[in-house]
Design a protein around this motif. Sequence first.
Motif, short mmCIF file in Angstrom:
data_model
loop_
_atom_site.label_atom_id
_atom_site.label_comp_id
_atom_site.label_asym_id
_atom_site.label_seq_id
_atom_site.Cartn_x
_atom_site.Cartn_y
_atom_site.Cartn_z
N GLY A 1 110.83 88.06 68.44
CA GLY A 1 111.49 86.79 68.72
C GLY A 1 112.68 87.00 69.63
N ALA A 2 113.47 85.93 69.75
CA ALA A 2 114.66 86.01 70.59
C ALA A 2 115.71 85.05 70.07
CB ALA A 2 114.32 85.68 72.03
N ILE A 3 116.96 85.40 70.33
CA ILE A 3 118.08 84.56 69.93
C ILE A 3 118.85 84.19 71.19
CG2 ILE A 3 120.15 84.35 68.53
CD1 ILE A 3 119.05 86.42 66.66
N GLU A 4 119.15 82.89 71.28
CA GLU A 4 119.86 82.37 72.44
C GLU A 4 121.25 81.91 71.99
OE1 GLU A 4 119.06 78.94 75.86
OE2 GLU A 4 118.14 78.78 73.88
N PHE A 5 122.28 82.39 72.71
CA PHE A 5 123.66 82.05 72.39
C PHE A 5 124.27 81.26 73.56
CE2 PHE A 5 122.86 85.92 69.99
CZ PHE A 5 123.34 85.60 68.74
N TYR A 6 124.90 80.16 73.22
CA TYR A 6 125.72 79.44 74.17
C TYR A 6 127.17 79.74 73.84
CZ TYR A 6 121.54 76.79 75.34
OH TYR A 6 120.28 76.43 75.73
N LYS A 7 127.87 80.34 74.82
CA LYS A 7 129.24 80.76 74.56
C LYS A 7 130.20 80.18 75.59
CE LYS A 7 128.41 85.31 72.45
NZ LYS A 7 128.76 86.75 72.54
N ASN B 1 120.37 79.49 69.01
CA ASN B 1 118.98 79.09 68.79
C ASN B 1 118.16 80.35 68.53
OD1 ASN B 1 119.63 76.42 69.40
ND2 ASN B 1 119.15 76.71 71.59
N VAL B 2 117.26 80.27 67.56
CA VAL B 2 116.37 81.38 67.22
C VAL B 2 114.95 80.97 67.60
CG1 VAL B 2 115.52 82.92 65.43
CG2 VAL B 2 117.89 82.13 65.37
N TYR B 3 114.27 81.81 68.42
CA TYR B 3 112.91 81.52 68.88
C TYR B 3 111.96 82.54 68.26
CZ TYR B 3 115.12 78.80 72.65
OH TYR B 3 115.85 77.90 73.36
N ASN B 4 110.72 82.07 68.00
CA ASN B 4 109.68 83.01 67.59
C ASN B 4 108.84 83.37 68.81
OD1 ASN B 4 108.13 80.78 68.11
ND2 ASN B 4 107.59 80.37 65.96
N ARG B 5 107.76 84.09 68.60
CA ARG B 5 106.92 84.54 69.71
C ARG B 5 106.25 83.38 70.42
NH1 ARG B 5 107.08 89.07 72.27
NH2 ARG B 5 104.87 88.80 72.78
N GLU B 6 106.12 82.23 69.76
CA GLU B 6 105.46 81.06 70.36
C GLU B 6 106.43 80.19 71.13
OE1 GLU B 6 104.79 82.09 67.22
OE2 GLU B 6 102.90 82.97 67.91
N HIS C 1 126.03 82.74 60.18
CA HIS C 1 127.05 83.69 60.66
C HIS C 1 126.91 83.92 62.17
CE1 HIS C 1 127.52 85.50 56.36
NE2 HIS C 1 128.12 84.32 56.51
N LEU C 2 125.68 83.80 62.68
CA LEU C 2 125.49 83.95 64.13
C LEU C 2 126.23 82.86 64.90
CD1 LEU C 2 121.67 84.81 64.32
CD2 LEU C 2 123.59 86.38 64.57
N ALA C 3 126.11 81.63 64.37
CA ALA C 3 126.77 80.53 65.05
C ALA C 3 128.28 80.58 64.90
CB ALA C 3 126.25 79.20 64.51
N ALA C 4 128.75 81.35 63.88
CA ALA C 4 130.19 81.45 63.65
C ALA C 4 130.83 82.59 64.44
CB ALA C 4 130.46 81.63 62.16
N ARG D 1 118.87 69.22 65.61
CA ARG D 1 117.97 68.38 66.41
C ARG D 1 116.99 69.20 67.24
NH1 ARG D 1 122.19 65.14 69.85
NH2 ARG D 1 122.91 67.31 70.05
N LEU D 2 117.34 70.47 67.50
CA LEU D 2 116.49 71.29 68.36
C LEU D 2 115.43 72.06 67.61
CD1 LEU D 2 119.21 72.77 70.75
CD2 LEU D 2 117.83 70.72 71.06
N ILE D 3 115.49 72.08 66.29
CA ILE D 3 114.50 72.84 65.50
C ILE D 3 113.12 72.22 65.68
CG2 ILE D 3 113.83 73.55 63.18
CD1 ILE D 3 116.76 73.58 62.41
N GLY D 4 112.16 73.05 65.98
CA GLY D 4 110.78 72.61 66.19
C GLY D 4 110.42 72.40 67.64
N ARG D 5 111.39 72.41 68.54
CA ARG D 5 111.08 72.26 69.96
C ARG D 5 110.52 73.56 70.53
NH1 ARG D 5 115.74 68.62 72.95
NH2 ARG D 5 115.77 66.89 71.45
N GLN D 6 109.67 73.40 71.54
CA GLN D 6 109.02 74.55 72.15
C GLN D 6 109.28 74.53 73.66
OE1 GLN D 6 104.74 74.71 71.62
NE2 GLN D 6 104.78 76.91 71.41
#
Length: 457
Positions: free
Chosen positions: A180-186, A102-107, A91-94, A117-122
Amino acid sequence: MFILLPAKLRNLQAFSLTRWFAVVALASIAVIAVALAVLLDWFFSDRLLRQQAVLTAEFVDSLMRVEQPMLQFVAGSDPKASPHVLTALSHLAAMPDVLRANVYNRERMVIWSSDARLIGRQYRLNANLEAALRGEVRVQRDDDFVEHGVDEREAPRLQNGIFMETYVPVVMPEAGEVVGAIEFYKRPRALHQALQELHAYVVIGALVSGSFLYLALFGLIRRADQTMQRQREQLLDHEKLAVIGEMSTAVAHGIRNPLASIRSSAELIQDGPPELSQQSAADVISECDRLEHWVSELLSYARPMHAEQVPVVLLPLIEACLNDSRREFQRRGIEVENLVPASLPAVRGNALLIGQVLRSLLSNALEACESAGHIRVQAVLDESCRCVTVSVTDNGPGMSPAQLRCAGQPFFTTKPRGLGVGLALARRIVERLGGRLEIDSAPGRGTSVHICMPAHA
């Protein structure tokens, strides 16, 4: 008849306040209007972008309070996303205008993305992500994004419109800890349209306000310029009348005594004994010569001077001027000392005018000296400014400070039979040739007149 006016009045005619204001004010107002337009456009654009980011952050915060499983997933309590969490994340992407989320954790690792394709990148060198993990909301446009060099995240590129990158912190409601943090491209189309309209309004407002200010000030300055021109013309008229009055007074005062002498001599010729006729006729001739000399001085002072400047060798010219007055020097027993070196370079000027100045200075020195007086003529070269200074010094009584302040002014004289235009004419000639005339005198110490002229290159 040409009337010599003060230099300030003559120079004032060449200055056009309206023309200068038209150029300077137009450039100044244009620069200020452009600067204000750019500043206002940047300020309101930045405010609108930040407002969009704040609304997005408030939406995410509300969503996290409702969707506890999604909050646990971001915090790492539930490392595997359930179908319910995945649906909530989708729903966030919609969201409107969102191209990717993109959803980031503390790491700093992408634990979920609308682009698999971006899942797991740091990403550890992202200033905006670091700020979001400290609890700040960050937003930047496409140009800022390119400038920071984070194109390794393969952000979608747009051919037109604006591109927003928004970082929103994810906070635990009770503890207030950022997990964590959420990144939006709009691509905010409505915001883009609003910014375009804002830009147009700012440009139009700057043009209208700048034009109004320029026209209002131009009208005021034009009216002031016209008033100043009228006042200048009136001032010129007053100055002309003042100069004419001074000249009339000087001429009337100077002619009265010679006319009385001529009349007395004519009466003696008519009624006196024959032996006095020859002496009376000589007096008439002398007074007529005196009047002719005064009239010549007045004409020289009043007419404009237009002389071509050529190299002038001073030593022969000075010697010629001294020879012209040598008989008078000898008759009065005045010693003349010529200290002008033969190696002196030529000056830039006009031989006829410079000779007129030197003769006038020698005549003044001759009248200032008493019997057995001394006159010294010398010249030196100043290498620093390439100027030649010629000095004529006498050992006469000198001048008081009050007389020295008035020396060189038109119609001021300390001689009983003088007209007061010789030194003023000399100063005017020297200044017209690009030099200057200075007077040094004190009671009991004589007088020195220095004329400084540029040496010929």
